[in-house]
Every structure is written in C-alpha cells, then in structure tokens.
Scaffold this motif. Structure first.
Motif, PDB file in Angstrom:
ATOM      1  N   ALA B 380      66.356 -17.959  -5.283  1.00 56.04           N
ATOM      2  CA  ALA B 380      67.565 -17.954  -4.455  1.00 56.04           C
ATOM      3  C   ALA B 380      67.671 -16.610  -3.736  1.00 56.04           C
ATOM      4  CB  ALA B 380      68.787 -18.190  -5.341  1.00 56.04           C
ATOM      5  N   LYS B 381      67.284 -15.547  -4.452  1.00 59.71           N
ATOM      6  CA  LYS B 381      67.383 -14.210  -3.887  1.00 59.71           C
ATOM      7  C   LYS B 381      66.230 -13.932  -2.914  1.00 59.71           C
ATOM      8  CE  LYS B 381      66.993 -10.142  -6.030  1.00 59.71           C
ATOM      9  NZ  LYS B 381      66.709  -9.516  -7.278  1.00 59.71           N
ATOM     10  N   GLU B 382      65.029 -14.394  -3.286  1.00 60.55           N
ATOM     11  CA  GLU B 382      63.852 -14.151  -2.443  1.00 60.55           C
ATOM     12  C   GLU B 382      63.168 -15.473  -2.103  1.00 60.55           C
ATOM     13  OE1 GLU B 382      61.132 -11.103  -3.892  1.00 60.55           O
ATOM     14  OE2 GLU B 382      62.756 -10.311  -5.117  1.00 60.55           O
ATOM     15  N   PRO B 383      63.686 -16.150  -1.083  1.00 59.07           N
ATOM     16  CA  PRO B 383      63.119 -17.459  -0.742  1.00 59.07           C
ATOM     17  C   PRO B 383      61.628 -17.391  -0.391  1.00 59.07           C
ATOM     18  CG  PRO B 383      64.832 -16.776   0.823  1.00 59.07           C
ATOM     19  CD  PRO B 383      64.817 -15.763  -0.263  1.00 59.07           C
ATOM     20  N   ASN B 384      61.171 -16.212   0.054  1.00 56.45           N
ATOM     21  CA  ASN B 384      59.761 -16.088   0.395  1.00 56.45           C
ATOM     22  C   ASN B 384      58.857 -16.420  -0.789  1.00 56.45           C
ATOM     23  OD1 ASN B 384      60.110 -15.366   3.029  1.00 56.45           O
ATOM     24  ND2 ASN B 384      60.082 -13.168   2.643  1.00 56.45           N
ATOM     25  N   ARG B 385      59.354 -16.125  -1.984  1.00 55.45           N
ATOM     26  CA  ARG B 385      58.519 -16.382  -3.151  1.00 55.45           C
ATOM     27  C   ARG B 385      58.500 -17.854  -3.516  1.00 55.45           C
ATOM     28  NH1 ARG B 385      59.153 -11.420  -7.363  1.00 55.45           N
ATOM     29  NH2 ARG B 385      57.904 -12.776  -8.664  1.00 55.45           N
ATOM     30  N   LYS B 386      59.529 -18.566  -3.142  1.00 56.95           N
ATOM     31  CA  LYS B 386      59.526 -20.002  -3.397  1.00 56.95           C
ATOM     32  C   LYS B 386      58.505 -20.693  -2.498  1.00 56.95           C
ATOM     33  CE  LYS B 386      62.588 -23.944  -4.092  1.00 56.95           C
ATOM     34  NZ  LYS B 386      61.692 -24.952  -3.595  1.00 56.95           N
ATOM     35  N   VAL B 387      58.401 -20.192  -1.255  1.00 57.11           N
ATOM     36  CA  VAL B 387      57.433 -20.770  -0.318  1.00 57.11           C
ATOM     37  C   VAL B 387      56.040 -20.723  -0.939  1.00 57.11           C
ATOM     38  CG1 VAL B 387      56.365 -20.524   1.952  1.00 57.11           C
ATOM     39  CG2 VAL B 387      58.806 -20.079   1.671  1.00 57.11           C
ATOM     40  N   ALA B 388      55.716 -19.590  -1.575  1.00 55.73           N
ATOM     41  CA  ALA B 388      54.396 -19.431  -2.184  1.00 55.73           C
ATOM     42  C   ALA B 388      54.166 -20.494  -3.249  1.00 55.73           C
ATOM     43  CB  ALA B 388      54.274 -18.041  -2.796  1.00 55.73           C
ATOM     44  N   TYR B 389      55.191 -20.762  -4.035  1.00 51.00           N
ATOM     45  CA  TYR B 389      55.034 -21.774  -5.084  1.00 51.00           C
ATOM     46  C   TYR B 389      54.948 -23.171  -4.483  1.00 51.00           C
ATOM     47  CZ  TYR B 389      55.974 -24.920  -8.897  1.00 51.00           C
ATOM     48  OH  TYR B 389      55.883 -25.954  -9.783  1.00 51.00           O
ATOM     49  N   ASP B 390      55.825 -23.467  -3.532  1.00 50.66           N
ATOM     50  CA  ASP B 390      55.828 -24.801  -2.928  1.00 50.66           C
ATOM     51  C   ASP B 390      54.491 -25.131  -2.290  1.00 50.66           C
ATOM     52  OD1 ASP B 390      58.380 -25.226  -3.705  1.00 50.66           O
ATOM     53  OD2 ASP B 390      59.314 -24.687  -1.788  1.00 50.66           O
ATOM     54  N   GLN B 391      53.853 -24.086  -1.755  1.00 49.34           N
ATOM     55  CA  GLN B 391      52.584 -24.316  -1.072  1.00 49.34           C
ATOM     56  C   GLN B 391      51.493 -24.787  -2.037  1.00 49.34           C
ATOM     57  OE1 GLN B 391      50.150 -21.902   2.390  1.00 49.34           O
ATOM     58  NE2 GLN B 391      50.561 -20.874   0.485  1.00 49.34           N
TER      59      GLN B 391
END
Lengths: 246, 443
Positions: B380-391
C-alpha cells in the motif's frame, strides 16, 4: 578513488562524475571501518604478508646463492623447475593445494594463506642473476678470512643485493597484500580473512553499492602499499646511482 | 584469461564432485530415509558440547543487504538455543558456486548454502544436493506453498533440491515526470516502447543530451525479449538453441539495434553497466530503464522525480526471466535435521524470510508471506513493489540447463559483438548456435 571516498552517496551517482567533493565526508572512513571486523582483517593482512616476506627471504637468498655460485648435480634441472613454477598461475594449483590443506585440517587458520608462498620463484631467479654478477674474488677473499658460507651469504652477498631484494620485496608485498582470489578460495570463515576479501563484502551483490564507503576502505588498503613503495624505491634508485659510479 | 581458466577448473572440480557424490550415495540415504530421532541426527562431527549443533551457511550477500541477512541469522540463533548458524560470505554468486564445488570435493562443504538459481541444475546433476521432499512432508510444507514463478529451478529429476530465497526479476522503471512533460503514456508493447523512447530523445548537434531508455548488459534482458516474442532459449530437447531458427533472435537484436541507432536505446559499456545505467537514470539522462527489482529500494530514495514501475512491455506475450539465488542443503552434511530446521524456519517463521524480504526488498517467495499484513501494508505504501510481485505470473525460465553457465559466457560474447561492434546479426547468431550445440552435446 580518494575523491569518491569523500563524497556523499548522491554525489557518487552523478553523471558525469564530479572530481572534487562538495563537502568532504570524513565519516565515510568511520563507516567503512565499522562495517565489519575491520581490525581483524587488517591484523590478518599484516600477519600474512609479513610472514610470507620473512619466510621468502630466508628461503630465497640461500637458494639463489647456491644456484649462482655452486656446482652440483641436477642444478640445471632444478633451476628449470623453478622457472616452470614461476610460469604456472595460481588458479591452476589452487584445487590440489586446497585439498591438501583440507586434509591437514588447517582450512580455518591462516596457514593456507602462508605456506603455499614459502618460496618465490621470481625472487630466486632475479637474485641469482644478481649474485652471478658479483665477482668471484670477493667470495674468495671472504673464504680466505675464514668466513663461513652462512656469513658470506648474510654479511656480504645480501647487502650487495639490496636493490634486487627491494624489488622482490616490493613485488611480493604488493601481490600478497592485494590478493583477493587465494584468500577467498582458501578460507571458510571471516576471522582468518585479510582486507581485500573483507572489503569486497561491502559491495552489494545485486543493486546499488555504496561506492563512497567502498572507496574509503580501499584508500585504507592502499596506504601501506604506498609506504612500502617509498621505502623500497629509495634502494632501487640508489642501485642506479651506484652502477653509475662503477 | 582468468575467467577462462577458472571455468576450466570448475569443470575439473565438478568431475571430482560427481565422483564424490557417487561414492557417498549409500551414506546419504540412511540419513534422510526413516524419521530419525533428533538425537541421532546430531551425532555428526559438528555437534558440540551440550548438544549444540553448528550449521555452516554460505552466502553471497554483501553490503547493506548482507547486514539484513546477518540480522536474520542472529534472530534464528537467539530463538534456537540448541542450534547455531554461522553465515559466511563467499564472494559473488559465481565465486560461491566455485567454492562450493571445490569444498564438496574436499569434504569441507557447508550444511546449507545460497546458490544462484542458474547453477542449481549443475549441482543437482552431480547429486550433491539433498532432496528436501521428505523433510518438507514432515514439516507440512509443500511445493504448492511457494510462489510458482520462482520455482522454475527447484526440481531436478523429480527431486526438490532448492527453495527460493533472495529472488528478483527485471522490471521496467520509468521517469514519470519526463513522460508527463511530453504527454506520453507508459508503454505496454514493443511498438509503444519504441515510439515513447524515440519521443524522449534529445539531440543537440551530433550529441545525445538524453536517450530514450537503457538496459543492463546482461543475458537477462535479451532472454526477456526472446520469450516476449514467443521464443524459447533452448529447444525442447535441450540439444540446441530454439530462438535462432525460429527467428526470434533476429527479431530481438534487430529491434534493439534499430532503437540504438536513433538514440532511443542507450546501451551501456559492458564493464559496470548496471551502475552506469542507474547513474544515467537518476540523472534524468535516460527516461526509462530495464533493471533488477533489487535496486528498487535504493533508487526510490535517491531519484528526485516521480518514479513508477511497470511490467516489461510485451510483444506476442508478457514474459520475464527471474534471477537471484536459492537455498540448498548439501547431501554431505552431517547435521541435516538441524539444517532443515533452519531452512524451514526461513520459509515459515515471520521472523525469518518474511522479515528479510521486508528489509531487503527482494520478492516474497511463499504464498503465506504474500497474504501477511506486513506485505499488504508495504505494498500500500510502495505500490512499485507490488508491480514486481504481480509480474511474477509471467515468469518463465527457459534457460534451464546443466551447462547454462558455459552457454551464457558465449551468449555474452555475441551480445557484445552485435551491440558494440555492429557485427552482422545473422552470422553472430549462427556462430553462437554452433558453439552452444557443441557445449550441449559434450555435457
């Protein structure tokens, strides 16, 4: 290197790089020193390099003298073997040496970093050439004065060969002080590792390294080399002066 | 020269490793077979006084991340009075692999080690890695508990020989300010990538003041492009390179060369290329960058513009290779129960791998981790890191081979020939294929 060691992290990333740091960051050195058991690394480095130097001198000088002034069976064969040893890079021998050291159970000590370097083929070769130039008459004269072979070597030959010795000492010191590959391969624990391996631990495997901290550590690494160099270079230069007089 | 030599030596040690592995076969079975009582597992050499077992753990993590890793080991040692894990840094991934080979031959190998994922096959083939299946069963853990995209290099001959640890993938970093300035959207496909990258180029006279994008000189990125174009690195039989005859190789390198010729792509020098790329990106000299997820944390705190991450653009499909290292147990270890306890703790304890992932920025590797509140808060705080996981749903590992490290060296040299020396693409790829076939047939 010195410039980078005094910059802030943001400054090290600037492109093109800046030459003079905006505000010198002296605490980089403190951070580098406190990043690991730095004093242990430094102590190991000193022990390893000095032991190697002393043992090498003890082995090298008599060996070179024997090769230069004695006649004995198998001399040519033995000398060519030394030259051969001089040409084989360490990467070829590390596995048999490692297996041997593992067999002896000394992997967790400083020994594997010292024992393999007891003799120095390049040093023997260089000193032999030097000794061969010294006139037979000096040795004859010493023998007439009842000097033992031991005295001839240490009191007469060694002082005369100081310039060559300085060269060998310089090369040996620099290569072992800076060696990364051999200590990394031969050791399994942090406590017996020298500075270069310790410093490489400051670097990130993936991602961005703190170059300013790494460079601060490297500056510390290089200082002893500069000191030894200035000390040795005095003798090397003097050698040229002497040969000029001759 | 040095590289070549060490390569040769590695091959030699590997041979000894294979022999050592064979002669040891019977010994290892008895240790992992029946559910041995804890006491008998501790009778091995390292069991010290008072039943305290010392586990050797080798790793390749230095710098700040190394401190996070050491903190994890400290947490384990604190909570396990009867086991002590000693972590030792063994150099880069390659150096650790080499050290592991020689120590296996010399019987001085650690109980647990970090191993770069592409080396797993090589070691597994030599039969020196412990099959973790039975341990996992006892601890109620299964391969399905892990994030599937990260398990590509874990199973060999039906044996589960490694589990993910510090894993990363390439991801697409974008200087959003530059794109907004020109009213450009984040590209999703190669075509859009080309257009946006070209639009970002600033040229004054003969000098480029700004390039469109950059990537690191590494086999990772061409492999990503090849799989996006629908190609496979090796053919299905593993006897040759798949992507050359089916045309993806030519397509990828033509695309890259074309971008390079207009300044849309800045191809960094081979030495230190990762750092050069990062420098250019943080300085705003390139608008977009393909880089490892591993640098996300330090980039985020250093850039002065709005940085967003996105999936790597697709051609026919979305695809991305994965990287980083796995954790393995050696079959020579005398303290396997304790070693497994350590591995199991990393995988399942909130104080173990989860905390390390939160600290370091590597990808979460179990499904349970992903569901934790800590990870949710972080994303929630760093959406950029979620992108890495989703990829990761598009993760592919097409470079699985026991001889991959050797083939990779050849691949690097033709990448250099094409990208730096403008060598003919077809001819370079054909000579690479010939060389790779030679390596593959001699394994």
């Amino acid at each position: 290197m010195i410039s980078t060691s005094l910059q802030t992290y943001a400054e090290t990333l600037r492109f093109p790089p800046t030459l003079v740091p905006a505000v010198p960051q002296w605490e980089n050195f403190v951070r580098a020193m406190s990043a690991g058991p730095f004093m242990t690394y430094a102590r190991n480095s000193v022990i390893i390099t000095l032991s190697i130097l002393v043992i090498q001198l003890l082995v090298m000088i008599p060996a070179a003298y024997a090769f230069a002034k004695y006649r004995f069976r198998g001399k040519t064969v033995m000398f060519s073997m030394i030259l051969l040893a001089f040409m084989i890079p360490g990467q070829v021998t590390f596995i048999p040496v490692y297996l041997m050291m593992a067999d002896w159970g000394v992997i967790k000590t400083l020994i594997p970093q010292i024992i393999p370097f007891m003799s120095n083929a390049f040093g023997i070769f260089l000193l032999r050439q030097y000794f061969m130039q010294t006139p037979e008459e000096i040795i004859e004269a010493a023998r007439l004065d009842n000097a033992s072979e031991f005295q001839i070597i240490w009191r007469i030959m060694t002082p005369m060969a100081l310039p060559a010795l300085a060269t060998v000492v310089l090369f040996s010191f620099v290569s072992h002080w800076n060696d990364y590959f051999w200590p990394l391969v031969m050791t399994d624990s942090t406590g017996v590792r020298p500075l270069p391996v310790g410093i490489s631990m400051l670097k990130e495997t993936e991602g961005i390294s703190n170059w300013h901290i790494i460079m601060a550590a490297n500056v510390v690494l290089v200082i002893p080399i500069l000191l030894v160099y200035t000390f040795c270079s005095k003798y090397i230069v003097r050698a040229f002066v002497y040969s000029g007089i001759k | 020269m040095k590289k070549k030599l060490s390569g040769m030596m590695m091959a030699a040690v590997m041979l000894t490793g294979v022999m050592a592995g064979c002669s040891n076969g019977s010994g290892t079975d008895s240790a992992s077979g029946s559910p041995a009582p804890a006491a008998s597992a501790n009778t091995g050499g390292d069991a010290g006084k008072g039943g305290k077992v010392t586990i050797q753990f080798w790793h390749s993590i230095g710098g700040k991340t190394g401190e996070y890793l050491q903190a994890m080991l400290d947490r384990f040692n604190k909570s396990h009075p009867n086991i002590e894990v000693v972590g030792t840094f063994q150099g880069s991934y390659d150096e650790t692999a080499t050290k592991l080979q020689q120590s296996l031959a010399a019987k001085t190998a650690p109980d647990v080690s970090m191993l770069e994922r592409a080396y797993v096959q090589q070691f597994a083939e030599a039969d020196v890695l412990e099959d973790m299946t039975s341990y996992m069963k006892k601890s109620n853990l299964s391969a399905d508990d892990f994030v599937p995209g990260l398990m590509g290099h874990s199973t060999f001959n039906k044996k589960l020989v490694s589990l993910p640890l510090n894993r990363s993938t390439p991801i697409f970093y974008i200087n959003k300010d530059l794109l907004d300035e020109k009213g450009l959207a984040v590209p999703n496909t190669w075509e859009e990538l080309k257009k946006v990258a070209n639009a970002l180029v600033v040229k004054e006279g003969n000098e480029y003041k700004r390039y469109g994008m950059t990537l690191v000189h590494d086999s990772w990125y061409p492999i990503a492009f090849i799989t996006q174009a629908g190609g496979k690195f090796f053919n299905d039989k593993g006897t040759s390179l798949g992507f050359i005859d089916s045309g993806e190789g030519k397509k990828v390198f033509s695309f890259l060369k074309d971008m390079q010729s207009t300044g849309a792509l800045y191809y960094p020098p081979s030495q230190n290329s990762g750092n050069v790329a990062i420098q250019m990106f943080t300085e705003g000299k390139v608008g977009m960058m393909f880089q490892s997820t591993g640098v996300m944390g330090s980039l985020g705190s250093n850039v002065k513009f709005k940085m967003v991450t996105a999936f790597l653009p697709k051609d026919k499909v979305n695809a991305e290779p994965t990287g980083g290292a796995n954790i393995v147990m050696t079959s020579d270890s005398k303290n396997k129960q304790a070693a497994w306890e350590f591995v199991n703790w990393i995988m399942t304890d909130p104080e173990g791998g989860l905390q390390f992932v939160l600290d370091s920025g590597y990808l979460p590797f179990t499904k349970k981790m992903v569901e934790t509140q800590q990870i949710k808060d972080l994303w929630a705080k760093e959406p950029n890191r979620k992108v890495a996981y989703d990829q990761l749903q598009y993760a592919v590992d097409t470079n699985k081979s026991t001889v991959w490290p050797e083939v990779m060296k050849e691949f690097h040299s033709i990448m250099q020939a094409i990208m730096y020396d403008n060598k003919d693409i077809d001819a370079s790829l054909q000579s690479f294929k010939k060389e790779a076939e030679r390596i593959l047939s001699s394994k």
